[in-house]
Design a protein around this motif. Structure first.
Motif, PDB file in Angstrom:
ATOM      1  N   GLY A 264       0.828  -1.249   0.059  1.00 46.01           N
ATOM      2  CA  GLY A 264       0.132  -0.057  -0.152  1.00 46.01           C
ATOM      3  C   GLY A 264       0.849   1.150  -0.110  1.00 46.01           C
ATOM      4  O   GLY A 264       1.917   1.500   0.482  1.00 46.01           O
ATOM      5  N   TRP A 265       0.207   2.278  -0.412  1.00 47.02           N
ATOM      6  CA  TRP A 265       1.164   3.489  -0.557  1.00 47.02           C
ATOM      7  C   TRP A 265       0.024   4.888  -0.366  1.00 47.02           C
ATOM      8  O   TRP A 265      -0.915   4.756  -0.926  1.00 47.02           O
ATOM      9  CB  TRP A 265       1.562   3.804  -2.056  1.00 47.02           C
ATOM     10  CG  TRP A 265       2.491   5.048  -2.106  1.00 47.02           C
ATOM     11  CD1 TRP A 265       2.973   5.861  -1.228  1.00 47.02           C
ATOM     12  CD2 TRP A 265       2.919   5.634  -3.507  1.00 47.02           C
ATOM     13  NE1 TRP A 265       3.616   6.929  -1.795  1.00 47.02           N
ATOM     14  CE2 TRP A 265       3.414   6.630  -2.869  1.00 47.02           C
ATOM     15  CE3 TRP A 265       2.694   5.206  -4.662  1.00 47.02           C
ATOM     16  CZ2 TRP A 265       4.370   7.643  -4.191  1.00 47.02           C
ATOM     17  CZ3 TRP A 265       3.178   6.162  -5.624  1.00 47.02           C
ATOM     18  CH2 TRP A 265       3.945   7.074  -5.649  1.00 47.02           C
ATOM     19  N   ILE A 266       0.277   5.714   0.754  1.00 45.06           N
ATOM     20  CA  ILE A 266      -0.252   6.823   0.918  1.00 45.06           C
ATOM     21  C   ILE A 266       0.529   7.940   0.543  1.00 45.06           C
ATOM     22  O   ILE A 266       1.599   8.305   1.422  1.00 45.06           O
ATOM     23  CB  ILE A 266      -0.995   6.826   2.409  1.00 45.06           C
ATOM     24  CG1 ILE A 266      -1.647   5.828   2.869  1.00 45.06           C
ATOM     25  CG2 ILE A 266      -1.744   8.024   2.536  1.00 45.06           C
ATOM     26  CD1 ILE A 266      -2.490   5.821   4.180  1.00 45.06           C
ATOM     27  N   ALA A 267       0.067   8.848  -0.503  1.00 45.25           N
ATOM     28  CA  ALA A 267       0.790   9.819  -1.067  1.00 45.25           C
ATOM     29  C   ALA A 267       0.317  11.184  -0.227  1.00 45.25           C
ATOM     30  O   ALA A 267      -0.788  11.602  -0.753  1.00 45.25           O
ATOM     31  CB  ALA A 267       0.838   9.956  -2.544  1.00 45.25           C
ATOM     32  N   VAL A 268       0.779  11.623   0.870  1.00 42.66           N
ATOM     33  CA  VAL A 268       0.410  12.776   1.466  1.00 42.66           C
ATOM     34  C   VAL A 268       0.803  14.057   0.751  1.00 42.66           C
ATOM     35  O   VAL A 268       1.763  14.508   0.507  1.00 42.66           O
ATOM     36  CB  VAL A 268       0.754  12.705   2.971  1.00 42.66           C
ATOM     37  CG1 VAL A 268       0.118  13.768   3.753  1.00 42.66           C
ATOM     38  CG2 VAL A 268       0.432  11.293   3.620  1.00 42.66           C
ATOM     39  N   HIS A 269      -0.133  15.020   0.832  1.00 43.17           N
ATOM     40  CA  HIS A 269      -0.020  16.406   0.613  1.00 43.17           C
ATOM     41  C   HIS A 269       0.215  16.625  -0.669  1.00 43.17           C
ATOM     42  O   HIS A 269      -0.310  16.282  -1.823  1.00 43.17           O
ATOM     43  CB  HIS A 269       0.710  17.314   1.635  1.00 43.17           C
ATOM     44  CG  HIS A 269       0.806  18.597   1.742  1.00 43.17           C
ATOM     45  ND1 HIS A 269      -0.482  19.253   1.520  1.00 43.17           N
ATOM     46  CD2 HIS A 269       1.550  19.554   1.903  1.00 43.17           C
ATOM     47  CE1 HIS A 269      -0.252  20.637   1.702  1.00 43.17           C
ATOM     48  NE2 HIS A 269       0.995  20.660   1.890  1.00 43.17           N
ATOM     49  N   ASN A 270       1.663  17.232  -0.995  1.00 47.40           N
ATOM     50  CA  ASN A 270       2.124  17.533  -2.006  1.00 47.40           C
ATOM     51  C   ASN A 270       3.000  16.704  -2.672  1.00 47.40           C
ATOM     52  O   ASN A 270       3.624  16.820  -3.633  1.00 47.40           O
ATOM     53  CB  ASN A 270       2.908  18.818  -2.064  1.00 47.40           C
ATOM     54  CG  ASN A 270       4.050  18.820  -1.249  1.00 47.40           C
ATOM     55  OD1 ASN A 270       4.321  18.127  -0.584  1.00 47.40           O
ATOM     56  ND2 ASN A 270       4.656  20.158  -1.070  1.00 47.40           N
ATOM     57  N   THR A 271       2.740  15.120  -2.311  1.00 47.53           N
ATOM     58  CA  THR A 271       3.890  14.205  -2.937  1.00 47.53           C
ATOM     59  C   THR A 271       3.761  14.143  -4.347  1.00 47.53           C
ATOM     60  O   THR A 271       4.574  14.113  -5.190  1.00 47.53           O
ATOM     61  CB  THR A 271       3.424  12.721  -2.373  1.00 47.53           C
ATOM     62  OG1 THR A 271       3.715  12.780  -0.949  1.00 47.53           O
ATOM     63  CG2 THR A 271       4.100  11.766  -2.774  1.00 47.53           C
ATOM     64  N   PRO A 272       2.410  14.376  -5.000  1.00 42.47           N
ATOM     65  CA  PRO A 272       2.381  14.246  -6.512  1.00 42.47           C
ATOM     66  C   PRO A 272       2.856  15.179  -7.256  1.00 42.47           C
ATOM     67  O   PRO A 272       3.175  15.239  -8.401  1.00 42.47           O
ATOM     68  CB  PRO A 272       0.913  14.223  -6.779  1.00 42.47           C
ATOM     69  CG  PRO A 272       0.295  13.741  -5.382  1.00 42.47           C
ATOM     70  CD  PRO A 272       1.200  14.551  -4.372  1.00 42.47           C
ATOM     71  N   TRP A 273       3.502  16.201  -6.742  1.00 49.72           N
ATOM     72  CA  TRP A 273       3.940  17.623  -7.322  1.00 49.72           C
ATOM     73  C   TRP A 273       5.501  17.073  -7.655  1.00 49.72           C
ATOM     74  O   TRP A 273       6.010  17.599  -8.733  1.00 49.72           O
ATOM     75  CB  TRP A 273       4.126  18.588  -6.553  1.00 49.72           C
ATOM     76  CG  TRP A 273       4.415  19.893  -7.056  1.00 49.72           C
ATOM     77  CD1 TRP A 273       6.050  20.364  -6.885  1.00 49.72           C
ATOM     78  CD2 TRP A 273       3.878  20.676  -8.005  1.00 49.72           C
ATOM     79  NE1 TRP A 273       5.948  21.648  -7.643  1.00 49.72           N
ATOM     80  CE2 TRP A 273       4.652  21.767  -8.242  1.00 49.72           C
ATOM     81  CE3 TRP A 273       2.484  20.712  -8.162  1.00 49.72           C
ATOM     82  CZ2 TRP A 273       4.176  22.898  -9.203  1.00 49.72           C
ATOM     83  CZ3 TRP A 273       2.128  21.945  -9.093  1.00 49.72           C
ATOM     84  CH2 TRP A 273       3.055  22.878  -9.512  1.00 49.72           C
ATOM     85  N   PHE A 274       6.175  16.059  -7.057  1.00 53.76           N
ATOM     86  CA  PHE A 274       7.532  15.620  -7.303  1.00 53.76           C
ATOM     87  C   PHE A 274       7.898  14.153  -7.621  1.00 53.76           C
ATOM     88  O   PHE A 274       9.121  13.941  -7.896  1.00 53.76           O
ATOM     89  CB  PHE A 274       8.138  16.092  -5.832  1.00 53.76           C
ATOM     90  CG  PHE A 274       8.124  17.280  -5.545  1.00 53.76           C
ATOM     91  CD1 PHE A 274       8.823  18.316  -5.812  1.00 53.76           C
ATOM     92  CD2 PHE A 274       7.208  17.835  -4.481  1.00 53.76           C
ATOM     93  CE1 PHE A 274       8.817  19.627  -5.611  1.00 53.76           C
ATOM     94  CE2 PHE A 274       6.879  19.121  -4.027  1.00 53.76           C
ATOM     95  CZ  PHE A 274       7.989  19.745  -4.523  1.00 53.76           C
ATOM     96  N   VAL A 275       6.837  13.465  -7.717  1.00 52.46           N
ATOM     97  CA  VAL A 275       7.122  12.049  -8.007  1.00 52.46           C
ATOM     98  C   VAL A 275       7.743  11.604  -9.400  1.00 52.46           C
ATOM     99  O   VAL A 275       8.468  10.647  -9.729  1.00 52.46           O
ATOM    100  CB  VAL A 275       6.022  11.059  -7.621  1.00 52.46           C
ATOM    101  CG1 VAL A 275       5.909  11.246  -6.129  1.00 52.46           C
ATOM    102  CG2 VAL A 275       4.696  11.290  -8.559  1.00 52.46           C
TER     103      VAL A 275
END
Length: 282
Positions: free
Chosen positions: A139-150
């Motif tokens: 499982g993975w929980i991407a918190v707050h602005n994680t998607p901005w940098f992945v």
């Protein structure tokens, strides 16, 4: 032209600020020297958090997931210790971008010539995250602005790219999906102040991506998608964009969303929410 006195004063200030910065990073450096998590015991759940130097969010998220039955949570304050080996038996990964987390310097200071830097999103870790989610069921929980940098590969895995926040303002969490176990039965609530990062769905017709909730900024009235759930092969991912300030985690509704998300992402029955944890935060 600056006077010698002014230059001298600037040097003094610079020296003082450098010393203050060095003092401020002692905790992350000490944390970097902590041993890796112990090997998993039979039946134990391994939760790994990479929350960066932003202790507000680590201090907020850690007590929530640490209460999950049979779980042991290990959090790094930078991304250096996160490796494919560490992820190989991880049951739940939590990520949050903050400052020096994206590219970590062992010195703890700003980048300097010749300093080796490590990133969670180097090609080895990107491949490991994808493999562990899709093929092993991490499982993975991407918190707050994680998607901005992945990066593109992991954005595809999440199912979304990031919408930058505007004014920091009160945010209404609403349109909670009553057909998904994470948000079923939950009512709208207000975060008293937050960066309203949002999500752009890469494929709005993707049957494996579900919108969990939206938000509206109280001041600028902007609407955003702030929570989604994705099924990817054997694994599950929750992208949860609230969470810039520590008082987000005082909010019992936010606590419950992470609590439910963690269970769902690990494919566990969602246990009843434990209530608040006011004694865990300063």
């Amino acid at each position: 032209m600056d006077s010698p006195h002014m230059r001298s004063r600037r040097n003094i200030l610079k020296t003082g600020l450098t010393a203050a910065a060095a003092a401020a990073i002692k905790v992350p450096q000490a944390n970097a020297e902590l041993p890796p998590p112990e090997p998993k015991k039979p039946g134990e759940l391994k939760i790994v958090g990479a929350m960066g130097h932003d202790y507000r969010n680590e201090t907020g998220v850690r007590p929530i997931v640490s209460r999950i039955k049979n779980a042991r949570a290990w959090f790094a304050r930078h991304y250096g210790p996160i490796t494919p080996e560490l992820l190989s038996d991880t049951d739940l990964l939590l990520t949050y971008y903050a400052g020096d987390s994206f590219e970590w310097s062992p010195s703890g200071l700003a980048d300097t010539a010749g300093t080796k830097r490590a990133s969670l999103y180097n090609k080895e870790n990107v491949a490991a995250i994808k493999d562990n989610v899709v093929n092993r069921g991490m499982g993975w929980i991407a918190v707050h602005n994680t998607p901005w940098f992945v990066g593109d590969e992991l954005n595809e895995l999440l199912g979304a790219t990031c919408m930058l926040h505007r004014e920091i303002q009160p945010v209404i969490i609403c349109n909670l999906n009553q057909n998904h176990p994470i948000t079923k039965g939950m009512e709208p609530f207000v975060e008293n102040l937050d960066e309203q990062f949002g999500l752009f769905l890469i494929d709005p017709d993707d049957p494996n991506v579900t919108i969990l909730f939206r938000s509206q900024g109280v001041h600028d009235k902007r609407w955003t998608i702030q929570g989604i759930a994705a099924q990817r092969g054997k694994g599950r991912i929750v992208t949860f964009t609230p969470g810039h300030y520590e008082w987000t985690w005082y909010n019992e509704a936010c606590q419950e969303l992470i609590w439910r998300s963690a269970h769902w992402a690990m494919n566990l029955p969602i246990e009843p929410f434990y209530g608040d944890y006011k004694d865990f935060i300063w």
